[in-house]
Design an enzyme around this catalytic site. Structure first.
Site, PDB file in Angstrom:
ATOM      1  N   ASP A   1       0.830  -1.204   0.000  1.00  0.00           N
ATOM      2  CA  ASP A   1       0.000   0.000   0.000  1.00  0.00           C
ATOM      3  C   ASP A   1       0.865   1.254   0.000  1.00  0.00           C
ATOM      4  OD1 ASP A   1      -2.704   1.321   0.391  1.00  0.00           O
ATOM      5  OD2 ASP A   1      -1.697   2.003   2.217  1.00  0.00           O
TER       6      ASP A   1
ATOM      7  N   LYS B   1       1.509   4.224  -2.995  1.00  0.00           N
ATOM      8  CA  LYS B   1       1.384   5.659  -2.731  1.00  0.00           C
ATOM      9  C   LYS B   1       2.659   6.402  -3.115  1.00  0.00           C
ATOM     10  CE  LYS B   1      -1.917   5.045   1.050  1.00  0.00           C
ATOM     11  NZ  LYS B   1      -2.125   5.060   2.512  1.00  0.00           N
TER      12      LYS B   1
END
Length: 395
Positions: free
Chosen positions: A255, A259
């Site tokens: 994750d 980003k």
């Protein structure tokens, strides 16, 4: 020592002053002080209406309806929704509060049919909101944008797929004029992407960046630094709705890698996901444990290791965190020790922060900081993007 700029606060609808409610009379919005012009109608369709972010978004959409009609002459009409099992499409529109009921009364999920309805839609401008974590849906953005359908999403996948697809989405959006907004893919409603885009628009160059980009891991490491067991902190974060649907996605580092990839690309660099060095917090093979409860029980065996790491950091006057870094050529995400004087060490649970080192902001970086996880703050950021896209599409 870096400090947040005046613009670093989370500029979301939550902070906005809410004016008096409006009423609608014969299609004309009547507000205090006079009568405005007829409202602009924009149709919206939502993927993921029963998830945490999607359902929260629907609640907010219903709550803000009168304000939008009165203050922005904007009528957002929910015409369709789809989840993993069911879908509905109603040209006359449905109340956001009734979306779950409309789903139960609708038909079995069929993405081909739903996508066809989106692409062939005529009449009021159409805006598609993707509140899922689905790659299949993310792969459909290009076709929707080519059909003139605006896209708003907190789904990180589209912007972290191959670079050529990332570029093509922007090209098609410019070509067709269909808005494509994704502020909440990094930092929830904290304006990390908007700030980065404004820097580039005004001629600045970003040379490096670093940050704590996971509200989930910010929460977990804050607890571990206080002496709480690692697995208990992850369980608590999951219970608060701060994690991805499977907590393993957060603990894998994937994750945060996505980003960072989005930020680096928005900074003007061509980078692929495979070029990012990622340190997972637990072995990747645990991702095969689909049941969240079982997964959380399995990661308890890492409690002692994280307690030892946190104690060692504290003995040296430091704190553990999960840091993302890009130095202009290489990118890495992983656990790191930061000094007590570091702004990253002073983040509160769930807070994110990013430092941009640029031509104009160096050696003191531009710092953006705010809450970076949770369905409420993310849904408010999605609604902000929806309003911007709808006003643009209806202009």
């Amino acid at each position: 020592m870096p400090s947040p700029t005046q613009g670093a606060a989370t500029a979301t609808l939550e902070q906005a002053e809410i004016p008096p409610l409006a009423v609608t009379q014969g299609g004309v919005s009547a507000v205090a002080g006079g009568v405005s012009r007829p409202g602009r109608r924009v149709h919206v369709a939502l993927a993921g209406p029963t998830g945490l972010v999607g359902s929260t978004f629907l609640r907010l959409l219903g709550e803000r309806d009168r304000w939008l009609r009165g203050e922005r002459d904007l009528e957002l009409t929910l015409v369709g929704a789809i989840n993993r099992r069911r879908m509905f499409w109603l040209e006359r529109g449905a109340s956001p509060a009734a979306a779950a009921e409309r789903l139960r009364e609708g038909s079995a999920q069929n993405w081909e049919e739903f996508a066809s309805r989106l692409s062939s839609h005529r009449g009021a401008p159409l805006l598609f909101i993707d509140c899922t974590a689905s790659e299949e849906i993310a792969r459909r953005y290009e076709g929707l944008l080519r059909s003139g359908v605006a896209v708003v999403t907190p789904n990180k996948i589209a912007n972290s797929l191959e670079f050529d697809y990332y570029q093509e989405l922007r090209h098609v959006s410019r070509q067709t004029g269909a808005p494509y907004l994704y502020e909440t893919t990094v930092g929830a409603a904290t304006p990390m992407l908007q700030t980065l885009q404004d820097l580039r628009r005004t001629g600045d160059t970003i040379h490096r960046l670093e940050g704590v980009l996971s509200g989930t891991l910010s929460y977990v490491f804050a607890a571990v630094n206080r002496g709480e067991p690692f697995s208990l902190a992850v369980r608590d974060a999951a219970g608060r709705g701060l994690t991805e649907p499977h907590p393993g996605m957060d603990l894998s580092g994937e994750d945060v890698a996505r980003k960072l990839l989005i930020l680096v690309r928005e900074a003007g660099y061509r980078l692929e996901r495979s070029a990012i060095d990622v340190e997972p917090l637990v072995p990747g093979e645990l991702m095969s444990i689909a049941d969240t409860g079982d997964y959380l029980r399995h990661i308890a065996r890492f409690d002692d290791a994280f307690a030892t790491r946190a104690a060692r950091a504290a003995a040296g006057g430091k704190r553990l965190t999960y840091l993302a870094r890009f130095d202009g050529s290489s990118a890495r995400v992983g656990a790191a020790e930061v000094g007590e004087e570091s702004p990253f060490a002073r983040l509160r649970a769930s807070e994110n922060a990013v430092h941009y080192y640029t031509d104009r902001h160096s050696p003191l970086p531009l710092t953006i900081q705010g809450i970076g996880a949770g369905p409420e703050v993310t849904a408010r950021g999605v609604l902000a993007d929806v309003i911007h896209a709808a006003l643009d599409a209806a202009a």
